[in-house]
Design a protein around this motif. Structure first.
Motif, PDB file in Angstrom:
ATOM      1  N   VAL A  13     -28.606  20.045  52.477  1.00  0.00           N
ATOM      2  CA  VAL A  13     -29.865  19.924  51.743  1.00  0.00           C
ATOM      3  C   VAL A  13     -29.734  18.769  50.762  1.00  0.00           C
ATOM      4  N   ILE A  14     -30.659  17.823  50.855  1.00  0.00           N
ATOM      5  CA  ILE A  14     -30.664  16.661  49.964  1.00  0.00           C
ATOM      6  C   ILE A  14     -31.581  16.907  48.775  1.00  0.00           C
ATOM      7  N   ASP A  15     -32.729  17.537  49.047  1.00  0.00           N
ATOM      8  CA  ASP A  15     -33.729  17.739  48.003  1.00  0.00           C
ATOM      9  C   ASP A  15     -34.528  19.002  48.312  1.00  0.00           C
ATOM     10  N   SER A  16     -34.886  19.755  47.273  1.00  0.00           N
ATOM     11  CA  SER A  16     -35.739  20.941  47.419  1.00  0.00           C
ATOM     12  C   SER A  16     -36.878  20.847  46.419  1.00  0.00           C
ATOM     13  N   ARG A  17     -38.074  21.187  46.884  1.00  0.00           N
ATOM     14  CA  ARG A  17     -39.248  21.171  46.005  1.00  0.00           C
ATOM     15  C   ARG A  17     -40.175  22.315  46.355  1.00  0.00           C
ATOM     16  N   ALA A  18     -40.879  22.785  45.347  1.00  0.00           N
ATOM     17  CA  ALA A  18     -41.910  23.795  45.585  1.00  0.00           C
ATOM     18  C   ALA A  18     -43.068  23.126  46.315  1.00  0.00           C
ATOM     19  N   ARG A  27     -37.692  21.506  51.909  1.00  0.00           N
ATOM     20  CA  ARG A  27     -36.327  20.990  51.785  1.00  0.00           C
ATOM     21  C   ARG A  27     -36.151  19.758  52.664  1.00  0.00           C
ATOM     22  N   ARG A  28     -35.573  18.731  52.084  1.00  0.00           N
ATOM     23  CA  ARG A  28     -35.197  17.533  52.831  1.00  0.00           C
ATOM     24  C   ARG A  28     -33.735  17.713  53.192  1.00  0.00           C
ATOM     25  N   ARG A  29     -33.413  17.582  54.466  1.00  0.00           N
ATOM     26  CA  ARG A  29     -32.053  17.832  54.947  1.00  0.00           C
ATOM     27  C   ARG A  29     -31.494  16.615  55.664  1.00  0.00           C
ATOM     28  N   THR A  40     -37.655  20.681  56.259  1.00  0.00           N
ATOM     29  CA  THR A  40     -37.957  22.066  56.623  1.00  0.00           C
ATOM     30  C   THR A  40     -38.817  22.668  55.523  1.00  0.00           C
ATOM     31  N   GLN A  41     -39.508  23.722  55.876  1.00  0.00           N
ATOM     32  CA  GLN A  41     -40.318  24.422  54.893  1.00  0.00           C
ATOM     33  C   GLN A  41     -40.075  25.913  55.036  1.00  0.00           C
ATOM     34  N   GLU A  42     -39.801  26.552  53.917  1.00  0.00           N
ATOM     35  CA  GLU A  42     -39.547  27.988  53.908  1.00  0.00           C
ATOM     36  C   GLU A  42     -40.695  28.686  53.196  1.00  0.00           C
TER      37      GLU A  42
END
Length: 153
Positions: A13-18, A27-29, A40-42
């Protein structure tokens, strides 16, 4: 998370944002094997229990479609329907439950729909409150009038 390009099991995971007003995480992976990046999006799934007992994922578009039928022939815009759908979804998600009945969703729609259009509200309420007689409609209309008088006076 598996890389969609080379199917390597290890990704970073490089970056996570709401995302989506806080209801999802984007999430940028990066894949160390092929060095490609992907997103990806969770989201947390909210499940709806239908009268038959079957469950299905919550769908804001189904809420809007149902309300649209009640608003048929009424001066209600698509933007207003979208906003109502958002309000209902936020209300249901704020309860913090993983599963909700379709009947509860219908009842949750009633408040915002009453504010939007009283005729559409009566149409919708007649189904979700199981109106069986003219008296049921008259009682609901009397309540609407009493509320209107209280807020205007």
């Amino acid at each position: 998370m598996r890389c969609p390009f080379c199917h390597n099991q290890d990704t970073r995971v490089i970056d996570s944002r709401a995302a989506e007003e806080g209801t999802a995480i984007r999430r940028r992976r990066s894949c160390p094997a092929c060095e490609r990046r992907f997103t990806t999006q969770e989201t947390v799934l909210l499940m709806v229990t239908k009268r038959s007992g079957a469950t299905e994922p919550f769908s804001r578009s189904k809420i809007i479609a149902g309300v649209r039928r009640a608003c048929q022939g009424r001066p209600v815009t698509e933007d207003a329907l979208a906003l109502l759908g958002q309000r209902v979804e936020e209300e249901i998600r704020s309860r913090g439950v993983a599963e909700v009945s379709s009947h509860e969703i219908g009842l949750t729609i009633l408040g915002p729909l009453r504010d939007l259009d009283e005729v559409a509200y009566l149409r919708f309420a007649s189904v979700y409150r199981s109106f069986e007689s003219l008296e049921d409609f008259e009682r609901e209309i009397a309540e609407l009038r009493a509320e209107r008088t209280a807020t205007q006076g």
